[in-house]
Structure formats: structure tokens, C-alpha cells
Scaffold this motif. Structure first.
Motif, PDB file in Angstrom:
ATOM      1  N   ASN A 151       0.824  -1.215   0.000  1.00 48.39           N
ATOM      2  CA  ASN A 151       0.000   0.000   0.000  1.00 48.39           C
ATOM      3  C   ASN A 151       0.856   1.262   0.000  1.00 48.39           C
ATOM      4  N   ASN A 152       1.937   1.251   0.783  1.00 47.01           N
ATOM      5  CA  ASN A 152       2.829   2.417   0.831  1.00 47.01           C
ATOM      6  C   ASN A 152       3.463   2.695  -0.530  1.00 47.01           C
ATOM      7  N   ILE A 153       3.934   1.628  -1.178  1.00 46.59           N
ATOM      8  CA  ILE A 153       4.593   1.795  -2.476  1.00 46.59           C
ATOM      9  C   ILE A 153       3.597   2.282  -3.524  1.00 46.59           C
ATOM     10  N   LEU A 154       2.438   1.666  -3.562  1.00 51.62           N
ATOM     11  CA  LEU A 154       1.446   2.047  -4.568  1.00 51.62           C
ATOM     12  C   LEU A 154       0.905   3.453  -4.333  1.00 51.62           C
ATOM     13  N   GLU A 155       0.830   3.868  -3.080  1.00 51.39           N
ATOM     14  CA  GLU A 155       0.394   5.237  -2.780  1.00 51.39           C
ATOM     15  C   GLU A 155       1.460   6.242  -3.212  1.00 51.39           C
ATOM     16  N   ARG A 156       2.720   5.925  -2.904  1.00 48.72           N
ATOM     17  CA  ARG A 156       3.824   6.817  -3.283  1.00 48.72           C
ATOM     18  C   ARG A 156       3.900   6.994  -4.804  1.00 48.72           C
ATOM     19  N   PHE A 157       3.663   5.929  -5.551  1.00 42.96           N
ATOM     20  CA  PHE A 157       3.805   5.987  -7.009  1.00 42.96           C
ATOM     21  C   PHE A 157       2.456   5.994  -7.729  1.00 42.96           C
ATOM     22  N   LYS A 158       1.418   6.384  -6.994  1.00 44.74           N
ATOM     23  CA  LYS A 158       0.062   6.397  -7.557  1.00 44.74           C
ATOM     24  C   LYS A 158      -0.028   7.281  -8.803  1.00 44.74           C
ATOM     25  N   ARG A 159       0.533   8.462  -8.709  1.00 47.23           N
ATOM     26  CA  ARG A 159       0.486   9.412  -9.825  1.00 47.23           C
ATOM     27  C   ARG A 159       1.192   8.851 -11.053  1.00 47.23           C
ATOM     28  N   ASP A 160       2.319   8.176 -10.835  1.00 48.00           N
ATOM     29  CA  ASP A 160       3.096   7.624 -11.943  1.00 48.00           C
ATOM     30  C   ASP A 160       2.395   6.426 -12.567  1.00 48.00           C
ATOM     31  N   CYS A 161       1.766   5.601 -11.730  1.00 52.10           N
ATOM     32  CA  CYS A 161       1.030   4.437 -12.244  1.00 52.10           C
ATOM     33  C   CYS A 161      -0.121   4.882 -13.145  1.00 52.10           C
ATOM     34  N   MET A 162      -0.687   6.043 -12.842  1.00 53.39           N
ATOM     35  CA  MET A 162      -1.804   6.559 -13.637  1.00 53.39           C
ATOM     36  C   MET A 162      -1.327   7.314 -14.874  1.00 53.39           C
ATOM     37  N   ASN A 163      -0.044   7.633 -14.920  1.00 51.55           N
ATOM     38  CA  ASN A 163       0.487   8.463 -15.998  1.00 51.55           C
ATOM     39  C   ASN A 163       0.628   7.706 -17.313  1.00 51.55           C
ATOM     40  N   THR A 164       1.421   6.630 -17.294  1.00 57.10           N
ATOM     41  CA  THR A 164       1.597   5.831 -18.512  1.00 57.10           C
ATOM     42  C   THR A 164       1.598   4.347 -18.162  1.00 57.10           C
ATOM     43  N   LEU A 165       1.297   3.536 -19.154  1.00 52.84           N
ATOM     44  CA  LEU A 165       1.281   2.086 -18.965  1.00 52.84           C
ATOM     45  C   LEU A 165       2.675   1.564 -18.644  1.00 52.84           C
ATOM     46  N   SER A 166       3.697   2.141 -19.278  1.00 52.61           N
ATOM     47  CA  SER A 166       5.070   1.667 -19.035  1.00 52.61           C
ATOM     48  C   SER A 166       5.483   1.897 -17.588  1.00 52.61           C
ATOM     49  N   GLU A 167       5.138   3.053 -17.032  1.00 54.09           N
ATOM     50  CA  GLU A 167       5.460   3.331 -15.634  1.00 54.09           C
ATOM     51  C   GLU A 167       4.690   2.380 -14.718  1.00 54.09           C
ATOM     52  N   ILE A 169       3.406  -0.684 -15.226  1.00 58.24           N
ATOM     53  CA  ILE A 169       3.843  -2.080 -15.209  1.00 58.24           C
ATOM     54  C   ILE A 169       5.252  -2.224 -14.649  1.00 58.24           C
ATOM     55  N   THR A 170       6.105  -1.240 -14.884  1.00 58.30           N
ATOM     56  CA  THR A 170       7.470  -1.295 -14.352  1.00 58.30           C
ATOM     57  C   THR A 170       7.464  -1.159 -12.835  1.00 58.30           C
ATOM     58  N   ILE A 171       6.649  -0.267 -12.325  1.00 58.34           N
ATOM     59  CA  ILE A 171       6.534  -0.077 -10.875  1.00 58.34           C
ATOM     60  C   ILE A 171       6.053  -1.358 -10.206  1.00 58.34           C
ATOM     61  N   LYS A 172       5.032  -1.963 -10.761  1.00 68.02           N
ATOM     62  CA  LYS A 172       4.449  -3.155 -10.129  1.00 68.02           C
ATOM     63  C   LYS A 172       5.349  -4.382 -10.272  1.00 68.02           C
ATOM     64  N   THR A 173       6.052  -4.480 -11.377  1.00 66.67           N
ATOM     65  CA  THR A 173       7.019  -5.571 -11.536  1.00 66.67           C
ATOM     66  C   THR A 173       8.138  -5.429 -10.512  1.00 66.67           C
ATOM     67  N   THR A 174       8.642  -4.217 -10.357  1.00 66.35           N
ATOM     68  CA  THR A 174       9.727  -3.958  -9.411  1.00 66.35           C
ATOM     69  C   THR A 174       9.277  -4.204  -7.979  1.00 66.35           C
ATOM     70  N   LEU A 175       8.053  -3.812  -7.663  1.00 68.53           N
ATOM     71  CA  LEU A 175       7.503  -4.042  -6.322  1.00 68.53           C
ATOM     72  C   LEU A 175       7.462  -5.540  -6.004  1.00 68.53           C
ATOM     73  N   LEU A 176       6.967  -6.331  -6.921  1.00 69.77           N
ATOM     74  CA  LEU A 176       6.903  -7.781  -6.695  1.00 69.77           C
ATOM     75  C   LEU A 176       8.300  -8.390  -6.612  1.00 69.77           C
ATOM     76  N   GLU A 177       9.201  -7.916  -7.431  1.00 67.32           N
ATOM     77  CA  GLU A 177      10.592  -8.382  -7.370  1.00 67.32           C
ATOM     78  C   GLU A 177      11.185  -8.145  -5.984  1.00 67.32           C
ATOM     79  N   MET A 178      10.948  -6.954  -5.451  1.00 64.87           N
ATOM     80  CA  MET A 178      11.527  -6.600  -4.155  1.00 64.87           C
ATOM     81  C   MET A 178      10.906  -7.391  -3.016  1.00 64.87           C
ATOM     82  N   LEU A 179       9.629  -7.666  -3.109  1.00 61.80           N
ATOM     83  CA  LEU A 179       8.981  -8.503  -2.092  1.00 61.80           C
ATOM     84  C   LEU A 179       9.597  -9.901  -2.081  1.00 61.80           C
TER      85      LEU A 179
END
Length: 228
Positions: A151-167, A169-179
Motif C-alpha cells: 500500500n505504501n509503495i502504490l500510494e507513493r507511485f500512484k500518480r506515476d502508475c496513472m500516468n503511462t502504462l510503461s510506468e 507495469i514497471t513499478i508493479k514488476t519492481t515491487l513484486l521483485e523486491m517482495l
């Protein structure tokens, strides 16, 4: 009567505004675009102002991992349009030498940058990957639950996730990688993220990612899904 800019003062003011945007979690590209927009009227105040803003814009452009092809062309034209005779009359000899060296370095180094052909203002692939990793590691992983971290990560990058598809999917892939990398037990709530990766269509990102970046992200997604 308007106050005349001083050479060093204009450099400092531009950088202060640029860093202010950066501190508000904007990408390098968006921060530069917004800052330049604020100084467009200053360009007409004198040849010194014109030279300083175009040189500094070029230097900050070079900090980006890629340069938009139209921005490269426009920056070169702007730098070459500086009237050196007028400029020399407005600044000291040392300042003149300084700006000339910096101008020439920008012109030279621009030709060595990777080009971006997508006009959408966004985080570049490797930049947003690094930002997500950095923010993830700033979380108190020993105390927070997986749900809270996500929730913290998705809230921090909420604006970017809504900006473009590339941002997004990259954000969410990286989040899962780090978990996975940090051995954080996964709960049911990641099924939505997993589904997004499973259904992601690279054809939809267009030129937001280069072919090399698409290949890299494709490999990363496959590795993540194989571990979930």
C-alpha cells in the motif's frame, strides 16, 4: 522597473526550482519541462539570460537516461542561436569563458545520448525501477506487513502508475521483485498485481519503452510470475 538577473543568481534560481519539482516526486523529464516553462519569459530579458537558461537546460537534459529527439534538436538550435558578441557585452570575461565551455560540452555530449521518440512526459524505465527499489528499501521491513508495504509503495507511485502504462507495469514488476527478493511472505492481496503482469500486452506501450527495455521487462515479468 524589473531587477536585472545576475549570472550566478540565475543558475541558482533555475536549479532551486528544478530541485523543488524533483523533491515533489516528479521525474527528471517532468521537473525540467516544468522549470523551463517558468523561465520562458526570462529568455527575452537579455542574451545572458538566454544563454544561461539554454545551457542549464541542456546540462540537465544530459542527466536523463535518454533524450527526446525533438528536445535534442531544439536544444542544439537554441545553443547555436546565442549571439556571442551580445553575450560578451553582458557578462565578465570569466563568465563568458565558463558559459562557452559549458555550451560546447552540451553540444558535444548530446550526440552521444540515447534518443527517446515518445513525446509522453514520464519516468524512464531504469529511472523508475531504481526509484521504486530505493523507496522500498526505505520502508521498515521488519515491522510493516506485506499489505502495508504494498500500500505504501502504490500510494507513493500512484500518480506515476496513472500516468503511462510503461510506468505502471514497471513499478508493479519492481515491487513484486523486491517482495520476493526480501523474502517477505505474500498474502492474497497481490493477486491483482499478479493478474496485471499476466495480462500485460507489450504492444500497448508503443514507444514508451525501447525494444531493449521491452525485452528486459519481459524477462523480469516471467521470472516474477515463475516465483509467485
Amino acid at each position: 522597473m524589473d531587477l536585472k538577473w545576475e549570472y550566478d543568481e540565475l543558475f541558482e534560481s533555475f536549479m532551486e526550482d528544478y530541485n523543488s519539482y524533483k523533491n515533489n516526486n516528479m521525474s527528471d523529464r517532468e521537473s525540467l519541462a516544468r522549470t523551463f516553462g517558468e523561465y520562458e519569459t526570462v529568455l527575452n530579458e537579455g542574451e545572458m539570460e538566454k544563454a544561461v537558461i539554454h545551457v542549464l537546460y541542456g546540462e540537465l537534459l544530459l542527466r536523463q537516461s535518454k533524450v527526446l529527439v525533438t528536445a535534442k534538436r531544439r536544444t542544439k538550435e537554441d545553443l547555436l542561436s546565442i549571439n556571442l558578441n551580445k553575450l560578451k557585452m553582458e557578462i565578465t570575461d570569466d563568465q563568458f569563458k565558463d558559459i562557452l565551455v559549458r555550451k560546447d560540452e552540451v553540444l558535444q555530449e548530446l550526440d552521444m545520448k540515447k534518443l527517446d521518440y515518445c513525446p509522453e512526459v514520464r519516468w524512464y524505465y531504469f529511472e523508475i525501477t531504481d526509484k521504486v527499489k530505493e523507496y522500498f528499501l526505505s520502508q521498515n521491513l521488519e515491522v510493516l506487513s506485506q499489505v502495508e508495504i504494498v500500500n505504501n509503495i502504490l500510494e507513493r507511485f500512484k500518480r506515476d502508475c496513472m500516468n503511462t502504462l510503461s510506468e505502471n507495469i514497471t513499478i508493479k514488476t519492481t515491487l513484486l521483485e523486491m517482495l520476493l527478493l526480501n523474502d517477505i511472505p505474500l498474502s492474497e492481496n497481490i493477486r491483482i498485481l499478479k493478474s496485471e503482469l499476466e495480462n500485460f500486452d507489450f504492444n500497448e506501450v508503443g514507444e514508451q519503452l525501447s525494444e531493449d527495455e521491452k525485452l528486459d521487462l519481459s524477462i523480469r515479468i516471467k521470472e516474477v510470475l515463475s516465483k509467485l
